[in-house]
Enzyme design. Structure first.
Site, PDB file in Angstrom:
ATOM      1  N   LYS A 132       0.874  -1.190   0.000  1.00 33.50           N
ATOM      2  CA  LYS A 132       0.000   0.000   0.000  1.00 33.50           C
ATOM      3  C   LYS A 132       0.898   1.223   0.000  1.00 33.50           C
ATOM      4  O   LYS A 132       2.031   1.163   0.467  1.00 33.50           O
ATOM      5  CB  LYS A 132      -0.867   0.034   1.264  1.00 33.50           C
ATOM      6  CG  LYS A 132      -2.068   0.936   1.142  1.00 33.50           C
ATOM      7  CD  LYS A 132      -3.224   0.197   0.498  1.00 33.50           C
ATOM      8  CE  LYS A 132      -4.420   1.065   0.221  1.00 33.50           C
ATOM      9  NZ  LYS A 132      -5.576   0.242  -0.159  1.00 33.50           N
ATOM     10  N   ASP A 173      -7.067   4.324  -4.379  1.00 31.48           N
ATOM     11  CA  ASP A 173      -7.718   4.166  -3.071  1.00 31.48           C
ATOM     12  C   ASP A 173      -8.321   5.543  -2.780  1.00 31.48           C
ATOM     13  O   ASP A 173      -8.571   6.316  -3.731  1.00 31.48           O
ATOM     14  CB  ASP A 173      -6.700   3.725  -2.002  1.00 31.48           C
ATOM     15  CG  ASP A 173      -7.369   3.246  -0.705  1.00 31.48           C
ATOM     16  OD1 ASP A 173      -7.810   2.095  -0.655  1.00 31.48           O
ATOM     17  OD2 ASP A 173      -7.468   4.039   0.273  1.00 31.48           O
ATOM     18  N   THR A 187     -15.097  -2.984  -6.899  1.00 35.02           N
ATOM     19  CA  THR A 187     -15.128  -3.120  -5.432  1.00 35.02           C
ATOM     20  C   THR A 187     -16.570  -3.113  -4.922  1.00 35.02           C
ATOM     21  O   THR A 187     -16.962  -3.970  -4.122  1.00 35.02           O
ATOM     22  CB  THR A 187     -14.309  -2.003  -4.762  1.00 35.02           C
ATOM     23  OG1 THR A 187     -13.042  -1.916  -5.404  1.00 35.02           O
ATOM     24  CG2 THR A 187     -14.118  -2.279  -3.285  1.00 35.02           C
TER      25      THR A 187
HETATM   26  P1  NDP Z   1     -13.026   7.725  -2.543  1.00 36.74           P
HETATM   27  O1  NDP Z   1     -11.957   8.712  -2.376  1.00 36.74           O
HETATM   28  O2  NDP Z   1     -13.611   7.497  -3.889  1.00 36.74           O
HETATM   29  O3  NDP Z   1     -14.229   8.022  -1.525  1.00 36.74           O
HETATM   30  C1  NDP Z   1     -14.030   8.110  -0.152  1.00 36.74           C
HETATM   31  C2  NDP Z   1     -15.365   8.442   0.482  1.00 36.74           C
HETATM   32  O4  NDP Z   1     -15.307   8.315   1.905  1.00 36.74           O
HETATM   33  C3  NDP Z   1     -15.787   9.868   0.207  1.00 36.74           C
HETATM   34  O5  NDP Z   1     -17.181   9.932   0.126  1.00 36.74           O
HETATM   35  C4  NDP Z   1     -15.269  10.572   1.457  1.00 36.74           C
HETATM   36  O6  NDP Z   1     -15.901  11.816   1.741  1.00 36.74           O
HETATM   37  C5  NDP Z   1     -15.654   9.579   2.498  1.00 36.74           C
HETATM   38  N1  NDP Z   1     -15.002   9.834   3.793  1.00 36.74           N
HETATM   39  C6  NDP Z   1     -15.637  10.167   4.917  1.00 36.74           C
HETATM   40  N2  NDP Z   1     -14.810  10.360   5.911  1.00 36.74           N
HETATM   41  C7  NDP Z   1     -13.603  10.170   5.450  1.00 36.74           C
HETATM   42  C8  NDP Z   1     -12.334  10.240   6.041  1.00 36.74           C
HETATM   43  N3  NDP Z   1     -12.150  10.582   7.320  1.00 36.74           N
HETATM   44  N4  NDP Z   1     -11.290   9.943   5.291  1.00 36.74           N
HETATM   45  C9  NDP Z   1     -11.463   9.626   3.992  1.00 36.74           C
HETATM   46  N5  NDP Z   1     -12.643   9.552   3.374  1.00 36.74           N
HETATM   47  C10 NDP Z   1     -13.713   9.821   4.095  1.00 36.74           C
HETATM   48  O7  NDP Z   1     -12.430   6.347  -1.980  1.00 36.74           O
HETATM   49  P2  NDP Z   1     -12.904   4.860  -2.257  1.00 36.74           P
HETATM   50  O8  NDP Z   1     -14.355   4.784  -2.451  1.00 36.74           O
HETATM   51  O9  NDP Z   1     -12.005   4.278  -3.275  1.00 36.74           O
HETATM   52  O10 NDP Z   1     -12.505   4.148  -0.870  1.00 36.74           O
HETATM   53  C11 NDP Z   1     -13.418   4.040   0.215  1.00 36.74           C
HETATM   54  C12 NDP Z   1     -12.935   2.948   1.141  1.00 36.74           C
HETATM   55  O11 NDP Z   1     -12.891   1.700   0.441  1.00 36.74           O
HETATM   56  C13 NDP Z   1     -11.545   3.135   1.722  1.00 36.74           C
HETATM   57  O12 NDP Z   1     -11.500   2.573   3.006  1.00 36.74           O
HETATM   58  C14 NDP Z   1     -10.665   2.291   0.790  1.00 36.74           C
HETATM   59  O13 NDP Z   1      -9.473   1.893   1.427  1.00 36.74           O
HETATM   60  C15 NDP Z   1     -11.596   1.121   0.544  1.00 36.74           C
HETATM   61  N6  NDP Z   1     -11.339   0.321  -0.652  1.00 36.74           N
HETATM   62  C16 NDP Z   1     -11.252   0.887  -1.888  1.00 36.74           C
HETATM   63  C17 NDP Z   1     -11.057   0.102  -3.007  1.00 36.74           C
HETATM   64  C18 NDP Z   1     -11.038   0.657  -4.376  1.00 36.74           C
HETATM   65  O14 NDP Z   1     -10.922  -0.119  -5.330  1.00 36.74           O
HETATM   66  N7  NDP Z   1     -11.162   1.973  -4.571  1.00 36.74           N
HETATM   67  C19 NDP Z   1     -10.881  -1.354  -2.883  1.00 36.74           C
HETATM   68  C20 NDP Z   1     -11.067  -1.857  -1.544  1.00 36.74           C
HETATM   69  C21 NDP Z   1     -11.268  -1.029  -0.485  1.00 36.74           C
HETATM   70  P3  NDP Z   1     -15.170  13.194   1.400  1.00 36.74           P
HETATM   71  O15 NDP Z   1     -15.308  13.388  -0.058  1.00 36.74           O
HETATM   72  O16 NDP Z   1     -15.914  14.190   2.212  1.00 36.74           O
HETATM   73  O17 NDP Z   1     -13.742  13.055   1.836  1.00 36.74           O
HETATM   74  O1  2IT Z   2      -7.866  -1.574  -0.685  1.00 32.26           O
HETATM   75  C1  2IT Z   2      -7.818  -2.060  -1.841  1.00 32.26           C
HETATM   76  O2  2IT Z   2      -7.935  -3.263  -2.049  1.00 32.26           O
HETATM   77  C2  2IT Z   2      -7.649  -1.137  -2.961  1.00 32.26           C
HETATM   78  N1  2IT Z   2      -7.591   0.072  -2.746  1.00 32.26           N
HETATM   79  C3  2IT Z   2      -7.496  -1.660  -4.365  1.00 32.26           C
HETATM   80  C4  2IT Z   2      -6.095  -2.100  -4.616  1.00 32.26           C
HETATM   81  C5  2IT Z   2      -5.768  -2.493  -6.032  1.00 32.26           C
HETATM   82  O3  2IT Z   2      -4.589  -2.803  -6.233  1.00 32.26           O
HETATM   83  O4  2IT Z   2      -6.631  -2.510  -6.899  1.00 32.26           O
END
Ligand code: NDP
Ligand code: 2IT
Length: 450
Positions: free
Chosen positions: A126, A166, A210
């Site tokens: 990561k 992420d 995801t």
């Molecule tokens: P994005 O940046 O697309 O979205 C993040 C969302 O979470 C936003 O709506 C954000 O709001 C909100 N949020 C609220 N509080 C917090 C905070 N304290 N810190 C950060 N974000 C916050 O990210 P993703 O949708 O990609 O990721 C969301 C979660 O899923 C994370 O935990 C990530 O690690 C996990 N994940 C993502 C994957 C992927 O493929 N993208 C795969 C597996 C897991 P705001 O805009 O107000 O910040």
């Molecule tokens: O938390 C996760 O699994 C991700 N942000 C996606 C990682 C990836 O390599 O696609």
């Protein structure tokens, strides 16, 4: 807990006192491994667990960049290469002001088990930066990404380490990062990053993966417990990549999503969230969720208050899908959810519940779809993107989606079987940890003391 596990946990705590998130993630895994470790007394002699909790490598670097006013800014960049036992390091990049070494290490540690669960040959890593993308212009984002990659490119490669997105890193950022990598290395190494746009080597269905994967896992978990998603009320925290596509698939399965949020607050639309509007606000305008009211004034906006339960979790529902960030649900919030009738949780985010919250919900018989398994669809399709890049060929949306669905079905089975093998019942949290661990442990043993 087994005495070897207890000793490793104590030593890890002593060595990493300033890393609460990392210690939380380690404790959660080690607490569930007792029965496996009992069955393998040789692990202790091989210091297998001591090696499992120590990253192979941590890279930390300076990221200087110039903003639109001509001011020079300096951020800190990271890449944690945690375990390469079963494949090249693989995992996302997070750009968020809260990023620190503890958060990077917890995410990389969990990625090791998650990637193992996918059944695909990918190790765990990561990275990211404490850079805050909010309010930055496109040029500033590009400047930052180019500076970040100028250092990161020394440590990654399609057979070494393959970053992706992420929080705060999506297709736009991956594009700028890829461009700078290609320019510096003078090579078209498509598989060095995943989450690319379709035009230059991305995979169809990666943006959806995801969130869709989370719902495929939920479908399987509910089915195994004689339940389903149809007509169920769902609340989702977050409105980013994972939240949006979880909502899309939940709606396709006939569930009613009534609330979504961002870090400021949540919208509650009892008639069901209109996802096209959320996509427009978040994916196109990069706006705030409150703007939903401009189009649907009958919906309600509830602001978050510092130190209080995030507003989205105060709404009654059958199922909660935390898809925002870590430790969103603490014990107090977990109690509120149970009180409000929530009977299943799907962890779209990484470590969205504290260990106390998980324990409480499991005790209360809540079905918990654990992050390492339930959100593995994103990285799984990233691995499929790597396969397509290697083949110099691409699959259709339907082909990728079908493969994703099968992968999620297999991940659920692996969690279910591991939980049942070790008398954990429907504790899929333990099942995911054990199933993920077994493959990594076997690979580590086969490769000797390294
Ligand atoms: P994005 O940046 O697309 O979205 C993040 C969302 O979470 C936003 O709506 C954000 O709001 C909100 N949020 C609220 N509080 C917090 C905070 N304290 N810190 C950060 N974000 C916050 O990210 P993703 O949708 O990609 O990721 C969301 C979660 O899923 C994370 O935990 C990530 O690690 C996990 N994940 C993502 C994957 C992927 O493929 N993208 C795969 C597996 C897991 P705001 O805009 O107000 O910040
Ligand atoms: O938390 C996760 O699994 C991700 N942000 C996606 C990682 C990836 O390599 O696609």
């Amino acid at each position: 807990m087994n005495s070897y596990l207890e000793r490793v946990l104590e030593e890890t705590k002593a060595k990493n006192q300033c890393e609460p998130e990392f210690l939380q993630a380690v404790e959660e895994v080690l607490e569930t491994l007792s029965p496996v470790v009992y069955a393998h007394p040789e692990y202790e002699k091989l210091a297998l667990l001591e090696r499992l909790v120590e990253p192979e490598r941590i890279i930390s670097f300076r990221v200087p960049w110039v903003n639109d006013k001509g001011e020079t800014k300096v951020n800190r960049g990271y890449r944690v290469q945690f375990s390469g036992a079963i494949g090249p390091y693989k995992g996302g990049l997070r750009f968020h002001p809260s990023v620190n070494q503890s958060i990077m290490k917890f995410l990389a540690f969990e990625q090791v088990f998650k990637n193992s669960l996918t059944g695909l040959p990918i190790g765990g890593g990561k990275g990211g930066s404490d850079f805050d993308p909010k309010g930055k212009s496109d040029t500033e984002i590009m400047n930052f990404c180019q500076s970040f990659m100028t250092e990161l490119c020394k440590h990654i490669g399609q057979d070494t380490d393959v970053p992706a997105g992420d929080i705060g890193v999506g297709a736009r950022e991956i594009g700028y990062l890829f461009g700078q990598y290609r320019r510096i290395k003078n090579v078209y190494e498509a598989g060095v990053l995943t989450g690319k746009s379709i035009e230059y080597g991305g995979s169809l269905a990666r943006p959806e993966a995801t969130g869709y994967g989370l719902m495929y896992f939920m479908r399987e978990m509910l089915k195994a417990n004689s339940k389903n998603l149809k007509s169920k009320t769902i609340i989702i925290s977050g409105s980013g990549n994972v939240a949006i596509y979880a909502c899309e698939k939940a709606q396709a399965y006939g569930a009613k999503v009534v609330a979504m949020s961002d870090s400021n607050g949540c919208i509650y639309d009892p008639s069901g969230i209109k996802l096209d509007t959320i996509k427009e606000i978040k994916e196109i305008n990069r706006g705030r969720i409150k703007e939903y009211l401009d189009k649907y004034p009958s919906a309600q906006y509830m602001e978050n208050k510092a130190g209080e339960t995030p507003a989205v979790y105060t709404i009654k529902a059958d199922i909660a899908l935390p898809c925002a960030t870590q430790n969103d649900i603490n014990l107090e919030t977990a109690k509120l959810l149970v009180e409000n009738g929530v009977w299943a949780i799907g962890e779209g985010a990484n470590m969205p519940c504290t260990n106390e919250a998980i324990k409480y919900m499991l005790e209360k018989g809540i079905l918990v779809a654990p992050a390492k398994a339930a959100n593995a669809g994103g990285v799984a399709v990233s691995a499929l993107e790597m396969s397509q890049n290697s083949m110099r060929y691409s699959w259709t949306f339907e082909e990728v989606d079908k493969k994703l669905d099968n992968i999620m079905i297999n991940i659920f089975k692996a969690c279910q079987n591991a939980a049942s093998d070790y008398n954990y019942g429907t504790n899929y949290v333990a099942g995911a940890n054990i199933a993920g661990f077994r493959k990594v442990a076997k690979a580590m043993r086969a490769q000797g003391i390294i």
